[in-house]
Design a protein around this motif. Structure first.
Motif, PDB file in Angstrom:
ATOM      1  N   ILE A 177     -43.913  20.476  20.567  1.00 45.40           N
ATOM      2  CA  ILE A 177     -45.381  20.622  20.533  1.00 45.40           C
ATOM      3  C   ILE A 177     -45.860  21.245  19.526  1.00 45.40           C
ATOM      4  N   ARG A 178     -45.507  22.375  18.932  1.00 49.19           N
ATOM      5  CA  ARG A 178     -45.856  23.189  17.957  1.00 49.19           C
ATOM      6  C   ARG A 178     -45.993  22.309  16.675  1.00 49.19           C
ATOM      7  N   ASN A 179     -45.071  21.503  16.209  1.00 52.72           N
ATOM      8  CA  ASN A 179     -45.066  20.616  15.217  1.00 52.72           C
ATOM      9  C   ASN A 179     -46.149  19.682  15.317  1.00 52.72           C
TER      10      ASN A 179
ATOM     11  N   PHE B 216     -53.010  16.500  20.585  1.00 52.16           N
ATOM     12  CA  PHE B 216     -52.608  15.371  20.890  1.00 52.16           C
ATOM     13  C   PHE B 216     -54.073  14.516  21.465  1.00 52.16           C
ATOM     14  N   PRO B 217     -54.010  13.033  21.154  1.00 51.23           N
ATOM     15  CA  PRO B 217     -55.282  12.617  21.527  1.00 51.23           C
ATOM     16  C   PRO B 217     -55.375  12.615  23.150  1.00 51.23           C
ATOM     17  N   ASN B 218     -54.350  12.603  23.821  1.00 50.88           N
ATOM     18  CA  ASN B 218     -54.292  12.568  25.266  1.00 50.88           C
ATOM     19  C   ASN B 218     -52.988  13.005  25.952  1.00 50.88           C
TER      20      ASN B 218
ATOM     21  N   GLN C  12     -50.946  11.343  27.717  1.00 43.33           N
ATOM     22  CA  GLN C  12     -49.882  10.659  27.661  1.00 43.33           C
ATOM     23  C   GLN C  12     -49.077  10.843  26.405  1.00 43.33           C
ATOM     24  N   SER C  13     -49.838  10.926  25.523  1.00 43.95           N
ATOM     25  CA  SER C  13     -48.942  11.224  23.915  1.00 43.95           C
ATOM     26  C   SER C  13     -48.137  12.676  24.019  1.00 43.95           C
ATOM     27  N   ALA C  14     -48.805  13.547  24.730  1.00 44.26           N
ATOM     28  CA  ALA C  14     -48.101  14.938  24.762  1.00 44.26           C
ATOM     29  C   ALA C  14     -46.707  14.492  25.581  1.00 44.26           C
ATOM     30  N   THR C  15     -46.841  13.915  26.666  1.00 42.96           N
ATOM     31  CA  THR C  15     -45.856  13.588  27.524  1.00 42.96           C
ATOM     32  C   THR C  15     -44.848  12.805  26.713  1.00 42.96           C
ATOM     33  N   LYS C  16     -45.105  11.985  26.027  1.00 40.89           N
ATOM     34  CA  LYS C  16     -44.346  11.273  25.262  1.00 40.89           C
ATOM     35  C   LYS C  16     -43.476  12.093  24.337  1.00 40.89           C
ATOM     36  N   VAL C  17     -44.207  12.919  23.449  1.00 42.13           N
ATOM     37  CA  VAL C  17     -43.523  13.822  22.575  1.00 42.13           C
ATOM     38  C   VAL C  17     -42.586  14.590  23.376  1.00 42.13           C
ATOM     39  N   ILE C  18     -42.892  15.281  24.693  1.00 43.48           N
ATOM     40  CA  ILE C  18     -42.031  16.166  25.313  1.00 43.48           C
ATOM     41  C   ILE C  18     -40.860  15.079  25.674  1.00 43.48           C
ATOM     42  N   TYR C  19     -40.946  13.881  26.250  1.00 40.20           N
ATOM     43  CA  TYR C  19     -39.956  13.131  26.627  1.00 40.20           C
ATOM     44  C   TYR C  19     -38.941  13.016  25.497  1.00 40.20           C
ATOM     45  N   LEU C  20     -39.554  12.714  24.414  1.00 38.86           N
ATOM     46  CA  LEU C  20     -38.649  12.494  23.269  1.00 38.86           C
ATOM     47  C   LEU C  20     -37.571  13.623  22.795  1.00 38.86           C
ATOM     48  N   ALA C  21     -38.646  14.829  22.845  1.00 39.31           N
ATOM     49  CA  ALA C  21     -37.892  16.017  22.650  1.00 39.31           C
ATOM     50  C   ALA C  21     -36.505  16.245  23.250  1.00 39.31           C
ATOM     51  N   ILE C  22     -36.942  16.040  24.768  1.00 38.52           N
ATOM     52  CA  ILE C  22     -35.889  16.383  25.681  1.00 38.52           C
ATOM     53  C   ILE C  22     -34.764  15.280  25.558  1.00 38.52           C
ATOM     54  N   ASP C  23     -34.983  14.203  25.254  1.00 38.21           N
ATOM     55  CA  ASP C  23     -33.973  13.083  25.107  1.00 38.21           C
ATOM     56  C   ASP C  23     -33.294  13.338  23.841  1.00 38.21           C
TER      57      ASP C  23
END
Length: 187
Positions: free
Chosen positions: A138-140, A144-146, A148-159
């Protein structure tokens, strides 16, 4: 309490074991919302908190004596080691023994489980590590425009982080069977 109630409202019906840091009132809040939950305070945080009061010169010996408590085989043995610790160190560091006694009910949960499960629930470090991965992602990005984009970044980081998780819990099937017996009707 609000967070726990929100989790319950979102569908969490039961928690078997909650591993938590020593936030004041948190174990009580958990047991209010989820009364059947066993609470385990993070041993690593308890030890770190204890060592805050110890000079560098005595730190190794105090840490070794504390380790005798939480690596005991049984709760009775752990209590005996706590009493020995207090007898040895209470004059120099009375707040350490007092803290362990005050938190004792939530420090001994691990003794109800086999070693494999103890290794998982005695510390919150795995959770903190995951939170660190999420914070870094998140810090990098920062903006986030919305949602959903924040959720996607978090999902990808966890993945991405999960690819490094290579060590499964050993003997999980027997432990799962023990949980099925201990938490009969709750699994």
């Amino acid at each position: 309490m609000n967070v726990l109630t929100e989790l319950q409202n979102r569908g969490v019906q039961d928690i078997f074991i909650a591993c938590v840091v020593g936030l004041s009132g948190f174990p009580e809040a958990i047991n209010t919302v989820f009364p059947k939950t066993n609470v385990q305070l993070c041993i690593v945080h308890q030890v770190r908190n204890s060592l805050r009061f110890v000079s560098y010169k005595e730190r190794k010996q105090v840490a070794a004596d504390l380790k005798k408590i939480y690596t005991s085989i049984t709760e009775a043995e752990a209590r005996l080691e706590l009493d020995r610790f207090i007898e040895k160190w209470d004059k120099q560091f009375p707040s350490i023994g007092a803290s362990w006694k005050r938190n004792w009910e939530n420090l001994i949960t691990i003794f109800s489980y086999p070693d494999e499960i103890r290794k998982v629930i005695y510390t919150t470090n795995a959770i903190e590590s995951l939170n660190s991965v999420i914070r870094k992602a998140i810090r990098n990005r920062k903006i986030f425009p919305n949602d959903q984009s924040a959720t996607k970044v978090i999902y990808l980081a966890i993945d991405q982080a999960s690819k490094k998780w290579t060590m499964p819990i050993r003997n999980w099937k027997p432990d799962l069977n023990q949980f099925a017996i201990e938490y009969e009707g709750r699994i």
